[in-house]
Design an enzyme around this catalytic site. Structure first.
Site, PDB file in Angstrom:
ATOM      1  N   ARG A  87       0.653  -1.037  -0.037  1.00 40.68           N
ATOM      2  CA  ARG A  87       0.425   0.407  -0.002  1.00 40.68           C
ATOM      3  C   ARG A  87       0.636   1.134   0.197  1.00 40.68           C
ATOM      4  O   ARG A  87       0.544   2.385  -0.895  1.00 40.68           O
ATOM      5  CB  ARG A  87      -0.932   0.638   1.451  1.00 40.68           C
ATOM      6  CG  ARG A  87      -2.230   0.907   1.245  1.00 40.68           C
ATOM      7  CD  ARG A  87      -3.196   1.233   2.204  1.00 40.68           C
ATOM      8  NE  ARG A  87      -2.562   1.037   3.264  1.00 40.68           N
ATOM      9  CZ  ARG A  87      -2.980  -0.407   4.221  1.00 40.68           C
ATOM     10  NH1 ARG A  87      -4.436  -0.918   3.786  1.00 40.68           N
ATOM     11  NH2 ARG A  87      -2.614  -0.002   5.657  1.00 40.68           N
TER      12      ARG A  87
ATOM     13  N   ASP B  85       0.924  25.239  -2.449  1.00 36.47           N
ATOM     14  CA  ASP B  85       0.562  24.548  -3.391  1.00 36.47           C
ATOM     15  C   ASP B  85       2.223  25.231  -4.988  1.00 36.47           C
ATOM     16  O   ASP B  85       1.349  26.227  -5.181  1.00 36.47           O
ATOM     17  CB  ASP B  85      -0.898  25.267  -4.250  1.00 36.47           C
ATOM     18  CG  ASP B  85      -1.657  24.281  -5.017  1.00 36.47           C
ATOM     19  OD1 ASP B  85      -0.697  23.424  -5.918  1.00 36.47           O
ATOM     20  OD2 ASP B  85      -2.545  23.739  -5.161  1.00 36.47           O
TER      21      ASP B  85
ATOM     22  N   TYR C 269      -6.538  27.482  -5.605  1.00 34.24           N
ATOM     23  CA  TYR C 269      -7.401  26.680  -5.540  1.00 34.24           C
ATOM     24  C   TYR C 269      -8.708  26.498  -5.176  1.00 34.24           C
ATOM     25  O   TYR C 269      -8.640  26.219  -3.993  1.00 34.24           O
ATOM     26  CB  TYR C 269      -6.494  25.522  -5.639  1.00 34.24           C
ATOM     27  CG  TYR C 269      -7.053  24.285  -6.714  1.00 34.24           C
ATOM     28  CD1 TYR C 269      -7.202  24.042  -8.170  1.00 34.24           C
ATOM     29  CD2 TYR C 269      -7.907  22.960  -5.988  1.00 34.24           C
ATOM     30  CE1 TYR C 269      -7.880  23.769  -8.761  1.00 34.24           C
ATOM     31  CE2 TYR C 269      -8.203  21.920  -6.587  1.00 34.24           C
ATOM     32  CZ  TYR C 269      -8.145  22.357  -7.969  1.00 34.24           C
ATOM     33  OH  TYR C 269      -9.257  20.795  -8.642  1.00 34.24           O
TER      34      TYR C 269
ATOM     35  N   LYS D 176      -0.886  17.605 -13.803  1.00 35.28           N
ATOM     36  CA  LYS D 176      -0.842  18.681 -14.240  1.00 35.28           C
ATOM     37  C   LYS D 176       0.386  18.375 -14.697  1.00 35.28           C
ATOM     38  O   LYS D 176       1.095  18.167 -15.964  1.00 35.28           O
ATOM     39  CB  LYS D 176      -0.666  20.346 -13.358  1.00 35.28           C
ATOM     40  CG  LYS D 176      -2.255  20.041 -13.189  1.00 35.28           C
ATOM     41  CD  LYS D 176      -3.443  20.708 -13.505  1.00 35.28           C
ATOM     42  CE  LYS D 176      -4.351  20.339 -13.037  1.00 35.28           C
ATOM     43  NZ  LYS D 176      -5.219  21.443 -11.816  1.00 35.28           N
TER      44      LYS D 176
HETATM   45  C1  LIG Z   1      -5.643  21.095 -10.348  1.00 39.26           C
HETATM   46  C2  LIG Z   1      -5.246  21.800  -9.506  1.00 39.26           C
HETATM   47  C3  LIG Z   1      -4.561  21.019  -8.009  1.00 39.26           C
HETATM   48  C4  LIG Z   1      -5.722  19.293  -8.374  1.00 39.26           C
HETATM   49  O1  LIG Z   1      -5.357  18.544  -8.339  1.00 39.26           O
HETATM   50  P1  LIG Z   1      -5.817  17.355  -8.599  1.00 39.26           P
HETATM   51  O2  LIG Z   1      -4.854  16.007  -9.011  1.00 39.26           O
HETATM   52  O3  LIG Z   1      -7.036  17.934 -10.161  1.00 39.26           O
HETATM   53  O4  LIG Z   1      -6.957  16.762  -7.645  1.00 39.26           O
HETATM   54  C5  LIG Z   1      -4.776  21.619  -7.235  1.00 39.26           C
HETATM   55  N1  LIG Z   1      -4.013  22.467  -7.155  1.00 39.26           N
HETATM   56  C6  LIG Z   1      -3.921  23.411  -8.332  1.00 39.26           C
HETATM   57  C7  LIG Z   1      -3.375  24.709  -8.242  1.00 39.26           C
HETATM   58  C8  LIG Z   1      -4.026  23.021  -9.188  1.00 39.26           C
HETATM   59  O5  LIG Z   1      -4.576  23.193  -9.993  1.00 39.26           O
END
Ligand SMILES: *Cc1c(COP(=O)(O)O)cnc(C)c1O
Length: 433
Positions: A55, A181, A108, A206
């Site tokens: 896991r 982030d 976000y 991303k």
């Molecule tokens: C897309 C995004 C997220 C979330 O990612 P997911 O994999 O879609 O949950 C978090 N922070 C930012 C700045 C984003 O653009």
């Protein structure tokens, strides 16, 4: 096959085949190891510290973790099944009931929703501050219950810059943790941990995975905070599939090359957009002369593919612009190979600090297509927009272009005061990306 095994039934031999370990060759591609059960060599292994169950990840996840520690300059990298799970997982890992978190208003959207729902349920309060808050004002917001400051720069949608090193220094002095982030930078363009931040979170979905086909997130930290992240991830049971971890490792192989190309193309598009009569403002901190550029140039090595454009006309005309796009898909997310566009005003109105949303605000992700093709398409879309503005003005249904109060990308009202957006209390949490 030894004679003992050869004596077993066919069905048993299919489950316990004669394997030849010398066939596991070293390859240029990352290793893909799937599995739940880890086979231990002997009885003594039950007591050992090494992983005894899949896991927490096998060779593929371990290789990804190692590369992320290297990229972000941390000792511990935890993996989560989405970027949002990484954000929620990291916040849960360090907060306790009775704590308070301070959150940048340009965060976000789903992070805001998590704070206002789950964290509120667990007795963790959230307060917001505008991205351009003076360091002294932020210091004054810190109270005895403040545990964590959550930051994102450039901010979601409007790409507002923040002085992350200054915030991290204030937080450290007061014994408060910071989380960035770092999805915009993909771990490459900005190094939060090197600037005094405690936790760097990324949506690997991303740029790292980079091909619009994987959800994954990471959180990287060191020391005691790293240990808390690890404890949180292990106790909750986050797991990511080996196949997805493989795709993230594959993405890392081309990450720098793709980012460089996205960044250069976005600068070209932003520069072109800035000269167009139907464009009111271009938000792209990597471009000299745009909001936040000085901070950006100080802390970031380059920009990514994101460019936000504020069109000069009423919001009612934005449909003409968006429906004229073909190469730019209409879709949430970014960081993949393709160009995308979304309207932002709906999400911006969820914020607590007012920003002018009377003009269309469109976020573009500049993909890896030929840039001249993208600019030609944007040119046509701006013409369609200008025609729609003209019709609007003639029929009197919209506001004429150029007669709208200046956009306040800083999240302040015209007087420069912080204002709470009264619409926030009535609107549901934002869902977009
Ligand atoms: C897309 C995004 C997220 C979330 O990612 P997911 O994999 O879609 O949950 C978090 N922070 C930012 C700045 C984003 O653009």
């Amino acid at each position: 096959m030894n004679t003992e095994d050869a004596a077993n039934a066919e069905s048993t031999r299919m489950i316990h085949p004669a394997t030849d370990d010398t066939l596991v060759l070293r390859t240029a591609a990352p290793v893909l190891q799937r599995g739940t059960t880890v086979l231990l060599d002997d009885y003594e292994c039950f007591g050992r510290k090494a992983p005894t169950y899949g896991r927490g990840g096998l060779a593929t996840q371990a290789a990804l973790r190692q590369s992320l520690c290297d990229l972000e300059g941390g000792e511990v990298a935890e993996l989560y099944p989405s970027g949002l799970a990484a954000l929620s997982g990291a916040i849960l890992a360090v907060c306790r009931t009775g704590d308070e978190i301070l959150v940048c208003d340009t965060i976000y959207g789903p992070t805001r929703r998590f704070a206002e729902t789950t964290m509120a349920d667990y007795g963790v309060a959230t307060r917001y501050f505008p991205a351009d808050i003076a360091p002294g004002d932020l210091a004054a917001m810190i109270g005895p219950a403040t545990r964590l400051i959550v930051l994102e720069a450039p901010g979601s949608l409007t790409l507002d810059m923040l002085d992350i090193p200054a915030v991290a220094a204030i937080a450290r002095e007061r014994g408060v943790l910071t989380l960035v982030d770092n999805t915009y930078a993909a771990g490459v363009l900005f190094k939060p941990l090197a600037h005094g931040v405690d936790i760097s979170v990324q949506a690997l979905t991303k740029y790292v995975c980079g091909h619009s086909d994987v959800f994954m997130g990471s959180a990287v930290a060191s020391g005691e905070v790293g240990a808390l992240l690890k404890r949180g991830a292990r106790s909750v049971g986050w797991a990511v599939s080996s196949d997805d971890a493989y795709l993230a490792l594959r993405g890392l192989r081309t990450l720098h090359a793709r980012l460089a190309r996205h960044g250069a193309a976005a600068l070209e598009v932003a520069t072109w957009l800035r000269g167009q009569p139907a464009v009111r403002e271009v938000l792209c901190p990597a471009l000299p002369g745009t909001p936040g550029h000085d901070l950006f140039a100080r802390d970031y090595s380059a920009g990514n593919g994101l460019v936000t454009v504020i069109l000069d006309g009423p919001e009612s005309a934005e449909q003409a612009f968006l429906d004229a796009l073909r190469l730019f898909g209409l879709g949430f997310s970014w960081g993949g190979f393709e160009s995308l566009a979304i309207p932002c005003n709906g999400q911006i109105r969820q914020r607590h600090f007012a920003a002018d949303t009377s003009n269309p605000v469109i976020r573009l992700h500049v993909g890896l297509e030929d840039t001249a093709d993208l600019i030609r398409e944007l040119d046509g879309a701006l013409s369609a927009f200008a025609a729609a503005v003209g019709e609007d003005t003639q029929t009197g249904t919209g506001q004429p272009a150029g007669n709208i109060g200046a956009v306040a990308p800083s999240g302040r009202d015209a007087q420069g005061d912080s204002v709470i957006n009264p619409a926030v209390a009535q609107t549901p949490p934002t869902m977009g990306v």
